[in-house]
Design a protein around this motif. Sequence first.
Motif, mmCIF file in Angstrom:
data_model
loop_
_atom_site.group_PDB
_atom_site.id
_atom_site.type_symbol
_atom_site.label_atom_id
_atom_site.label_comp_id
_atom_site.label_asym_id
_atom_site.label_seq_id
_atom_site.Cartn_x
_atom_site.Cartn_y
_atom_site.Cartn_z
ATOM 1 N N SER A 38 126.940 50.575 21.862
ATOM 2 C CA SER A 38 128.245 50.890 21.283
ATOM 3 C C SER A 38 128.096 52.001 20.246
ATOM 4 C CB SER A 38 128.842 49.640 20.636
ATOM 5 O OG SER A 38 127.992 49.161 19.596
ATOM 6 N N ILE A 39 129.198 52.675 19.962
ATOM 7 C CA ILE A 39 129.241 53.666 18.886
ATOM 8 C C ILE A 39 129.141 52.926 17.551
ATOM 9 C CG2 ILE A 39 130.705 55.391 17.745
ATOM 10 C CD1 ILE A 39 131.933 56.037 20.439
ATOM 11 N N VAL A 59 117.726 53.924 14.809
ATOM 12 C CA VAL A 59 117.705 54.353 13.408
ATOM 13 C C VAL A 59 119.100 54.328 12.781
ATOM 14 C CG1 VAL A 59 115.663 55.793 13.730
ATOM 15 C CG2 VAL A 59 117.931 56.803 14.037
ATOM 16 N N TRP A 60 120.098 54.024 13.589
ATOM 17 C CA TRP A 60 121.481 53.989 13.084
ATOM 18 C C TRP A 60 122.332 53.172 14.040
ATOM 19 C CZ3 TRP A 60 122.503 55.872 8.366
ATOM 20 C CH2 TRP A 60 123.841 55.950 7.950
ATOM 21 N N PRO A 61 123.207 52.299 13.554
ATOM 22 C CA PRO A 61 123.543 52.030 12.144
ATOM 23 C C PRO A 61 122.575 51.085 11.456
ATOM 24 C CG PRO A 61 124.878 50.643 13.558
ATOM 25 C CD PRO A 61 124.061 51.523 14.467
ATOM 26 N N GLY A 320 121.053 59.950 21.144
ATOM 27 C CA GLY A 320 121.753 59.543 19.928
ATOM 28 C C GLY A 320 123.254 59.616 20.075
ATOM 29 N N GLY A 321 123.727 59.869 21.316
ATOM 30 C CA GLY A 321 125.161 59.888 21.558
ATOM 31 C C GLY A 321 125.891 61.083 20.966
ATOM 32 N N GLY A 322 125.123 62.121 20.569
ATOM 33 C CA GLY A 322 125.762 63.288 19.974
ATOM 34 C C GLY A 322 126.229 63.062 18.547
ATOM 35 N N LEU A 323 125.688 62.025 17.872
ATOM 36 C CA LEU A 323 126.147 61.727 16.515
ATOM 37 C C LEU A 323 125.832 62.859 15.544
ATOM 38 C CD1 LEU A 323 125.244 57.944 16.070
ATOM 39 C CD2 LEU A 323 127.433 58.958 16.707
ATOM 40 N N VAL A 331 133.141 65.231 20.105
ATOM 41 C CA VAL A 331 133.026 64.068 20.976
ATOM 42 C C VAL A 331 131.657 63.404 20.818
ATOM 43 C CG1 VAL A 331 133.224 63.183 23.323
ATOM 44 C CG2 VAL A 331 134.566 65.180 22.626
ATOM 45 N N ILE A 332 131.674 62.086 20.574
ATOM 46 C CA ILE A 332 130.437 61.318 20.461
ATOM 47 C C ILE A 332 130.539 60.077 21.347
ATOM 48 C CG2 ILE A 332 129.983 62.120 18.110
ATOM 49 C CD1 ILE A 332 130.925 59.342 17.135
#
Length: 346
Positions: A38-39, A59-61, A320-323, A331-332
């Motif tokens: 998930s984002i 490494v995130w969140p 990393g989903g483009g974060l 867009v992420i």
Amino acid sequence: MASFTWSGFLCLVSLISSLIQASHQSLPLPIRDIYQFSIPTYIEGVYVRSNGDLIVTTVWPNASIYAVCGATTDAPTISLIHAFDEIGAVTAILETQPDVFHFIGGNQSSLGFGIHGTYGVWELDLRPANGTNYTKSTIQELVRINDGGFLVALETVPDTPTTLLVSDSTNGVVWRVDTLARNYKLGIQDVNMAYPPWGATPFGIDDIHIKNGYLYWSNSYEATIYRIAITDNGYPPAGAVSEVFKAVRALFLDKFSFGPNDGDTIWVAANANSQLVAITPDGNATFVAGVSDQMMLAGPTGTAFGKLKGDTNTVYVITGGGLVSPINGTVIEGGKIVAIDTTGFF
């Protein structure tokens, strides 16, 4: 109307066969999604076990370690090995002996900004669970690198697998960590490991790998793969000088691996380009998968090759989903794991 001839028909069949073969070898290489988080999940580390399971880290969140089973099947499953409270990022993981892994963990002030002195080398031990039951693993921190900055990758020393080389992107050095004695010291320092003054963040050396008597590393903002001669004890010989192996026309190079079948081609994640780059031993670089303005490979961060029979030509890529670099600027998505068949490249 042209008359039918067998010779003409055979020529047509030959042409179609040639086109099919050319299509098989065309780029971009095919991508198959394995699992998407998930984002705003940012995946940073990946390791492929000998049984085919993938170990991935975030490494995130938050800092977590997951196991992905059945990656070669149509129904892969994912399970949480451990979610951390005491650290916020796990940047890399490596199996150093059967069922024993070492990984890097620490804290960030924000995504991509490591907090000085918080990173260290940790151990994940699956031996109590016979290497199969991930919920029965044991985890401990072995060595805190108090002088370290943002630590991002690790590699074993050839003649001493219990000693690790650890890259430090902010200090531009490689630390040498003795996991048995539980201490560390400066291992390698080179001007080409430092981050460039024009970089958006203090991020220089990224991934490291030892191959054919050289230590290779990516310098992220320089988008360059460097190397230096290295001995089996993990030190450069006297007089060794680093050299450029390949500078890539990319915005930011992340982690890489050699393959397939322990081959000499480098497969590197071009994070900000949302593409995968293959660098052949002669130094030729080709963008082989992903499109910069599409979500197929949004912000790739690392690569690792399959190890099961029939899967060794598959490179698993994490994203990393483009974060950090959103697609088209806005867009992420949640980080994901994909499988890319490299057969058509060769």
